[in-house]
Scaffold this active site. Structure first.
Site, mmCIF file in Angstrom:
data_model
loop_
_atom_site.group_PDB
_atom_site.id
_atom_site.type_symbol
_atom_site.label_atom_id
_atom_site.label_comp_id
_atom_site.label_asym_id
_atom_site.label_seq_id
_atom_site.Cartn_x
_atom_site.Cartn_y
_atom_site.Cartn_z
ATOM 1 C CG HIS A 131 -1.796 1.255 1.249
ATOM 2 N ND1 HIS A 131 -2.723 1.542 0.272
ATOM 3 C CD2 HIS A 131 -1.843 2.306 2.125
ATOM 4 C CE1 HIS A 131 -3.317 2.694 0.536
ATOM 5 N NE2 HIS A 131 -2.797 3.181 1.657
ATOM 6 C CB SER A 132 0.962 4.313 0.235
ATOM 7 O OG SER A 132 1.305 5.662 0.033
ATOM 8 C CG MET A 133 7.338 3.701 0.670
ATOM 9 S SD MET A 133 8.273 4.262 2.129
ATOM 10 C CE MET A 133 8.118 2.806 3.180
ATOM 11 C CB SER B 242 2.466 0.182 -4.253
ATOM 12 O OG SER B 242 1.182 0.003 -3.718
ATOM 13 C CB SER C 206 -3.064 -0.882 -2.397
ATOM 14 O OG SER C 206 -3.932 -0.051 -1.664
#
Length: 262
Positions: free
Chosen positions: A96-98, A100, A123
């Site tokens: 998720h975010s970083m 990813s 994500s």
């Protein structure tokens, strides 16, 4: 050579998988996040797979370690520590975010080393070749806290706790430095399929940038939007878990390649 100690530092398994569990789901947290973010997901999926949550340095029980401020360095460290685990059973990656782009870079290292991840779920982030040119990492502590408040992903009580902030601020600054200085070539690709998940009101991951994940795989590519902002996956936990469960149990349809923005 990786040691058992290294594996236990980096990999957290909160729930024993079912005896006949399918492979493993390795999860990578967001900037400022920790392995425990995935505790609920681990509980929900224990019947079908082993959920492995990655614990980066500089947080929780690793708070006295220096957090890497470079995505490539972090991916190298993760891969070195977890390679035996990644080689042992089929691996699906979720970030998720970083997380990813950390997951993407770990997948690149796997494929370069002859290992084949089953799937990457990315994500809350545009494609890895979309540069993040922000300057959050250059702000003072109050400026970083303001950024976190705007994303609504951290308990407000924690953001008001000076002792907590003093402990986590070095890792937060390192994470934002890593995110905002990360660069990926437009032609860097994986062989495994990618599914990009995002909140339909996420200012950090507009849909046109999320579509650019499709440039980074020669396998299938699909996207899935959910209601919500950057931390949509908290409010939409049941729906996100269902997407992952369907993939892990083989009930998901194969992702079709979608057109991406030029």
């Amino acid at each position: 050579m990786t040691t058992a100690t290294e594996d236990s530092l980096w990999a957290r398994t909160y729930h024993p998988a079912a005896k006949d569990g399918l492979g493993q789901l390795v999860c990578f947290p967001h900037a400022g996040g920790s392995a425990s973010f995935f505790y609920p997901l681990s509980a929900d999926l224990a019947a079908v797979t082993e959920v492995v949550a990655v614990q980066y340095p500089g947080r929780q029980d690793r708070h006295d370690e220096t957090a890497p401020s470079d995505i490539g360095v972090l991916a190298d460290l993760v891969y070195r520590a977890l390679r035996p685990r990644l080689a042992a059973r089929p691996v699906t990656l979720f970030g998720h975010s970083m997380g990813s782009v950390v997951a993407f870079e770990v997948a690149r290292r796997m494929e370069a080393d002859g290992l084949e991840p089953v799937h990457l779920f990315a994500s809350g982030r545009g494609g890895p070749s979309v540069p993040r040119t922000g300057t959050v990492h250059l702000r003072d502590d109050a400026g970083i806290v303001a950024e976190l408040q705007g994303l609504a992903g951290t308990d407000a009580a924690l953001l008001a706790d000076e002792d907590f902030l003093r402990m986590v601020m070095p890792a937060l600054r390192a994470d934002y430095t890593a995110v905002e200085t990360y660069r990926c070539a437009a032609d860097a690709t994986l062989r495994c399929p990618i599914t990009a998940l995002n909140g339909d009101a996420d200012p950090k991951a507009p849909h046109e940038e999320v579509l650019l994940w499709g440039r980074h795989t020669t396998g299938g590519f699909a996207t899935r939007d959910f209601p919500g902002g950057h931390f949509y996956l908290v409010e939409q936990a049941a729906a996100v878990t269902d997407v992952l469960r369907r993939h892990l149990t083989g009930r998901a349809t194969s992702p079709a390649v979608q057109s991406t923005a030029p």
